[in-house]
Design a protein around this motif. Sequence first.
Motif, short mmCIF file in Angstrom:
data_model
loop_
_atom_site.label_atom_id
_atom_site.label_comp_id
_atom_site.label_asym_id
_atom_site.label_seq_id
_atom_site.Cartn_x
_atom_site.Cartn_y
_atom_site.Cartn_z
N ALA A 15 44.11 44.27 55.69
CA ALA A 15 44.51 44.52 54.14
C ALA A 15 44.32 43.57 53.71
O ALA A 15 42.96 43.94 52.14
N ILE A 16 44.05 41.99 53.31
CA ILE A 16 43.64 41.31 52.40
C ILE A 16 41.96 41.03 52.77
O ILE A 16 40.91 40.82 51.27
N SER A 17 41.39 41.96 53.72
CA SER A 17 39.89 41.60 53.22
C SER A 17 39.23 42.75 53.10
O SER A 17 38.12 43.08 52.11
N ILE A 18 40.28 44.23 53.51
CA ILE A 18 39.58 45.50 52.28
C ILE A 18 39.61 44.90 50.53
O ILE A 18 38.98 45.78 49.69
N ILE A 19 40.88 44.22 50.30
CA ILE A 19 41.18 44.22 48.99
C ILE A 19 40.09 42.96 48.49
O ILE A 19 39.73 43.07 47.29
N ASP A 20 40.01 41.98 49.09
CA ASP A 20 38.83 40.90 48.88
C ASP A 20 37.41 41.73 49.00
O ASP A 20 37.06 41.15 48.11
N ASN A 21 36.95 42.01 49.95
CA ASN A 21 35.80 41.81 50.48
C ASN A 21 35.20 43.37 49.63
O ASN A 21 34.04 43.80 49.91
N GLY A 22 36.31 44.37 50.13
CA GLY A 22 35.84 45.67 49.53
C GLY A 22 36.37 46.13 48.31
O GLY A 22 35.13 45.91 47.22
N LEU A 23 37.86 46.46 47.65
CA LEU A 23 37.72 46.32 46.06
C LEU A 23 37.37 45.42 44.96
O LEU A 23 37.18 46.13 44.11
N ARG A 24 37.99 43.92 45.30
CA ARG A 24 37.55 43.41 44.52
C ARG A 24 36.46 42.96 44.49
O ARG A 24 35.80 42.73 43.12
N ALA A 25 35.22 43.25 45.24
CA ALA A 25 33.94 42.49 45.54
C ALA A 25 33.01 43.99 44.83
O ALA A 25 32.39 43.65 44.36
N SER A 26 33.64 45.33 44.72
CA SER A 26 33.25 46.27 44.14
C SER A 26 33.56 46.11 42.46
O SER A 26 32.68 46.96 42.09
N LEU A 27 34.20 45.47 41.96
CA LEU A 27 34.45 45.27 40.42
C LEU A 27 32.94 45.22 40.15
O LEU A 27 32.56 43.71 40.24
N ASP A 28 32.71 45.49 38.95
CA ASP A 28 31.96 45.07 37.52
C ASP A 28 32.57 44.57 37.16
O ASP A 28 32.28 44.80 35.86
N LYS A 29 32.68 43.27 35.94
CA LYS A 29 33.18 42.47 35.14
C LYS A 29 32.75 42.46 34.02
O LYS A 29 33.24 42.58 32.65
N LYS A 30 31.23 42.51 34.01
CA LYS A 30 30.54 42.54 32.82
C LYS A 30 30.69 43.74 32.29
O LYS A 30 30.72 43.97 31.08
N VAL A 31 30.42 44.98 33.47
CA VAL A 31 30.22 46.41 32.19
C VAL A 31 32.39 47.18 32.44
O VAL A 31 32.45 47.53 30.72
N GLY A 32 32.62 46.16 33.54
CA GLY A 32 34.47 46.99 33.37
C GLY A 32 35.67 46.02 32.36
O GLY A 32 36.26 46.63 31.97
N GLY A 33 34.77 44.99 31.82
CA GLY A 33 35.21 44.73 30.69
C GLY A 33 36.62 43.58 31.21
O GLY A 33 37.60 43.94 32.38
N GLU A 34 37.57 44.34 30.60
CA GLU A 34 39.19 43.50 30.53
C GLU A 34 39.77 44.70 32.07
O GLU A 34 40.81 43.95 32.37
N ILE A 35 39.40 45.84 31.36
CA ILE A 35 40.13 46.86 32.88
C ILE A 35 39.83 46.06 34.20
O ILE A 35 40.00 45.80 34.73
N ALA A 36 38.54 45.60 34.29
CA ALA A 36 37.86 45.30 35.43
C ALA A 36 38.47 43.48 35.85
O ALA A 36 38.45 43.37 36.90
N LEU A 37 38.57 43.14 34.96
CA LEU A 37 39.09 41.18 34.82
C LEU A 37 40.71 41.95 35.03
O LEU A 37 41.56 41.42 36.26
N ASN A 38 42.00 43.00 34.43
CA ASN A 38 42.58 43.05 34.66
C ASN A 38 43.02 43.14 36.59
O ASN A 38 44.41 42.96 37.41
N LEU A 39 41.75 44.61 37.18
CA LEU A 39 42.27 44.86 38.40
C LEU A 39 41.73 43.69 39.34
O LEU A 39 42.10 43.60 40.37
N ASP A 40 41.16 42.57 38.85
CA ASP A 40 40.19 41.64 40.06
C ASP A 40 42.37 40.77 39.37
O ASP A 40 42.41 39.78 40.91
N ALA A 41 42.45 40.88 38.67
CA ALA A 41 44.01 39.55 38.23
C ALA A 41 45.45 40.58 39.85
O ALA A 41 45.56 39.62 40.82
N LEU A 42 44.97 41.76 39.61
CA LEU A 42 46.18 42.17 39.87
C LEU A 42 45.69 42.32 42.55
O LEU A 42 46.93 42.35 42.85
N TYR A 43 44.36 42.80 42.24
CA TYR A 43 43.59 42.60 43.67
C TYR A 43 43.86 40.85 44.34
O TYR A 43 44.57 40.85 45.27
N GLU A 44 44.06 39.71 43.82
CA GLU A 44 44.23 38.26 43.89
C GLU A 44 45.38 38.98 43.62
O GLU A 44 46.20 38.40 45.23
#
Length: 165
Positions: free
Chosen positions: A63-92
């Motif tokens: 589960a941790i691997s899927i969250i970190d290496n799948g969901l979190r790694a797929s975030l584009d923080k430059k394009v996604g802006g605040e939403i991507a940053l919030n999702l990154d924090a939630l995945y962490e």
Amino acid sequence: MFGSSLGGANAYARVGIETGVAAASPHKLIVMLFEGAMVAVASSIQHMQSGDIAKKGEAISKAISIIDNGLRASLDKKVGGEIALNLDALYEYMSNRLLTANLKNQPKVLEEVYQLLKGLKDAWESIAPKADIQVQAQQTQPAQSMPKTQAYDALAPQTSRLVKA
């Protein structure tokens, strides 16, 4: 000597998953990651309750691997802006909670993470592109019946296809 029948079933399931991944849109791939993480968390809850420490640890690690290496790694923080940053924090947060649940054997923490994943998956599915919605609709409709053809009768008289010269 010849292996178990489960080996064949597992190979068949892997092919099905690989085919689904190869044919999936980027949006559907994210849904599949959420589903995989949810299955791993649910499995870890069962293993925790049954006292199978090794399998519990494997499921939580997955589960941790899927969250970190799948969901979190797929975030584009430059394009996604605040939403991507919030999702990154939630995945962490979810990864840290899973680690805590593993160390302290806390099924309620696993259930919390499961609910977070489910909420995100449901939200992600609600914004599905039209192409994904059309594919889902086609998959849920009953298969169209094939046009009827006459059965071949070997004893029935046949018309000649020879061309007169």
